[in-house]
Design an enzyme around this catalytic site. Structure first.
Site, PDB file in Angstrom:
ATOM      1  NE  ARG A  46      -2.925   0.475   3.331  1.00 49.33           N
ATOM      2  CZ  ARG A  46      -2.243   0.755   4.448  1.00 49.33           C
ATOM      3  NH1 ARG A  46      -1.554   1.886   4.548  1.00 49.33           N
ATOM      4  NH2 ARG A  46      -2.247  -0.089   5.457  1.00 49.33           N
ATOM      5  CG  ASP A 170      -9.919  15.276 -15.463  1.00 53.17           C
ATOM      6  OD1 ASP A 170      -9.178  14.641 -16.252  1.00 53.17           O
ATOM      7  OD2 ASP A 170     -10.981  14.802 -15.013  1.00 53.17           O
TER       8      ASP A 170
HETATM    9  C1  LIG Z   1     -13.381   8.681 -16.983  1.00 49.02           C
HETATM   10  C2  LIG Z   1     -13.046  10.017 -16.443  1.00 49.02           C
HETATM   11  C3  LIG Z   1     -12.830  10.211 -15.069  1.00 49.02           C
HETATM   12  C4  LIG Z   1     -13.016   9.101 -14.045  1.00 49.02           C
HETATM   13  O1  LIG Z   1     -12.104   8.073 -14.183  1.00 49.02           O
HETATM   14  P1  LIG Z   1     -12.398   6.529 -13.803  1.00 49.02           P
HETATM   15  O2  LIG Z   1     -11.136   5.874 -14.187  1.00 49.02           O
HETATM   16  O3  LIG Z   1     -13.588   6.090 -14.592  1.00 49.02           O
HETATM   17  O4  LIG Z   1     -12.668   6.476 -12.333  1.00 49.02           O
HETATM   18  C5  LIG Z   1     -12.463  11.488 -14.654  1.00 49.02           C
HETATM   19  N1  LIG Z   1     -12.341  12.510 -15.518  1.00 49.02           N
HETATM   20  C6  LIG Z   1     -12.556  12.361 -16.834  1.00 49.02           C
HETATM   21  C7  LIG Z   1     -12.406  13.529 -17.742  1.00 49.02           C
HETATM   22  C8  LIG Z   1     -12.915  11.115 -17.346  1.00 49.02           C
HETATM   23  O5  LIG Z   1     -13.141  10.977 -18.656  1.00 49.02           O
END
Ligand SMILES: *Cc1c(COP(=O)(O)O)cnc(C)c1O
Length: 380
Positions: A46, A170
């Site tokens: 972990r 993101d």
């Molecule tokens: C898919 C996605 C997520 C979430 O990711 P997971 O791997 O499905 O938990 C977050 N941000 C964006 C822009 C995504 O396309």
């Protein structure tokens, strides 16, 4: 070293692993101590695991950060970052964003006392007004999902810092191959590695890369304390995917642009939302901060939801499915699928309408993809 070289070599030295050319999967929960009070370089998976460490080092190198972290999912990565904030805190979030992030903020973090204020980050005056009210962070997505709007990373990061707020981006839609937010002053990059970074639709995973050792300390502590890390098998698969990231992104970009240009000329298509097209209102910004566009974009169909449903029922090569960024082409309806968890009035203000279709263009031959869409649009 350049991106393609780092993608193949960063994080792994064969000499440390009996000459193994590929990073071995250390499928072990724990590691032997060398004596009392003398742990080896690893003690418990972990906290750290060699396969995960290889991936984390590679991710940090590709984004140009001081440290990288691999998580079980993209949402685990986001949750870990959001745990930097305390009850009574507030973060500013781009008003047009991934449905799962909206749900996490509204159904989990708002309950814990961390409030999100939604602002259209294309409007810097609106951002400055929101920052004047106090905020710990600004959460950016660019391009946004599914509307493909762009946020000026450099301008938003600079404004955030003027008000002592962190800038978080993101970067899932572009991967570090096409956009490196840390170079524009962003502090933390988040990824769903499920998408382009792994690229083969066989893993769910997440990543965080930070710009400073202080943030690295904090995220590393939370990853270990909360146990949100990725397992070694998944890390191995993501590392394998990364080796071809540059090649895949180039081809996704080329294929998607070919499909987008074809759609733009189709009489049943009302509009194509793709920042690589000259018709995109922020095409100039796309050229400035992105090196390409990846394979995901959206379009609006004449004839509303009825036409959309008929089209989605008629595709043969595109698969009706959520997610994006894999080698295979997918098509989906945001209102009833990826963004179904967002309340209808919020979808309305975001501009996510029932006539909107999102595609993730894969690596098939563009001619076959266009033929498939041509047939399906004929049914719409
Ligand atoms: C898919 C996605 C997520 C979430 O990711 P997971 O791997 O499905 O938990 C977050 N941000 C964006 C822009 C995504 O396309």
């Amino acid at each position: 070293m350049k991106f393609r070289t780092l993608a193949i070599h960063a994080g792994h030295n064969p000499a440390d692993h009996l000459g193994a050319i590929m990073p071995p999967i250390y499928q072990t929960s724990t590691f032997a101590f060398q004596g009392v009070n003398r742990p080896g370089p690893f003690d418990y998976s972990r906290s750290a695991n060699p396969t995960r460490q290889a991936l984390e080092t590679c991710l940090a190198a590709l984004e140009g950060g001081t440290a990288g972290f691999a998580f079980a999912t993209g949402m685990a990565a986001e949750t870990t970052v959001l745990m930097l904030f305390r009850a009574g805190g507030r973060i500013i979030v781009h008003s047009d964003l991934y449905g799962g992030t909206h749900r996490l903020l509204e159904s989990v973090f708002r309950e814990l006392g961390v409030a999100a204020s939604y602002v259209d980050l294309r409007d810097l005056t609106a951002l400055e007004n929101a920052l004047t009210d106090g905020a710990q962070a600004v959460w950016i997505e660019s391009p946004t999902n599914p509307l493909m709007n762009l946020v000026d990373l450099q301008a938003v990061a600079a404004l955030s810092h003027r008000y002592d707020a962190l800038a978080i981006c993101d970067n899932t839609f572009l991967s570090p191959y096409f956009q490196r937010p840390l170079e524009f002053g962003v502090d933390i990059v988040v990824h769903s590695t499920t998408k382009y970074i792994n690229g083969h639709s066989d893993v769910v995973g997440g990543a965080v890369v930070v710009s400073s050792p202080e943030l690295g300390e904090k995220i590393g502590f939370l990853q270990n304390a909360m146990g949100t890390c990725a397992g070694p098998q998944d890390c191995f698969l993501v590392l394998r995917g990364i080796k071809t990231l540059a090649l895949r992104m180039e081809e996704h970009n080329r294929n998607a642009l070919a499909v987008a240009r074809w759609l733009e000329a189709h009489p049943k298509v009302a509009a194509v939302l793709h920042p690589g097209l000259e018709s995109h209102p922020q095409h100039g910004l796309a050229v400035r901060q992105m090196r390409g566009c990846g394979g995901t974009f959206s379009f609006l169909l004449n004839g509303g939801q009825t036409a959309v449903f008929r089209m989605l029922e008629s595709v043969r090569l595109f698969t009706l499915a959520e997610s994006l960024g894999g080698v295979e082409s997918l098509i989906e309806h945001p209102v009833t699928m990826t963004h179904a968890s967002v309340p209808p009035d919020v979808l309305d203000t975001m501009g996510i309408t029932p006539d909107l279709v999102r595609v993730s263009v894969g690596l098939e031959d563009a001619d076959d993809l266009i033929m498939d869409l041509d047939g399906a649009l004929g049914e719409a």
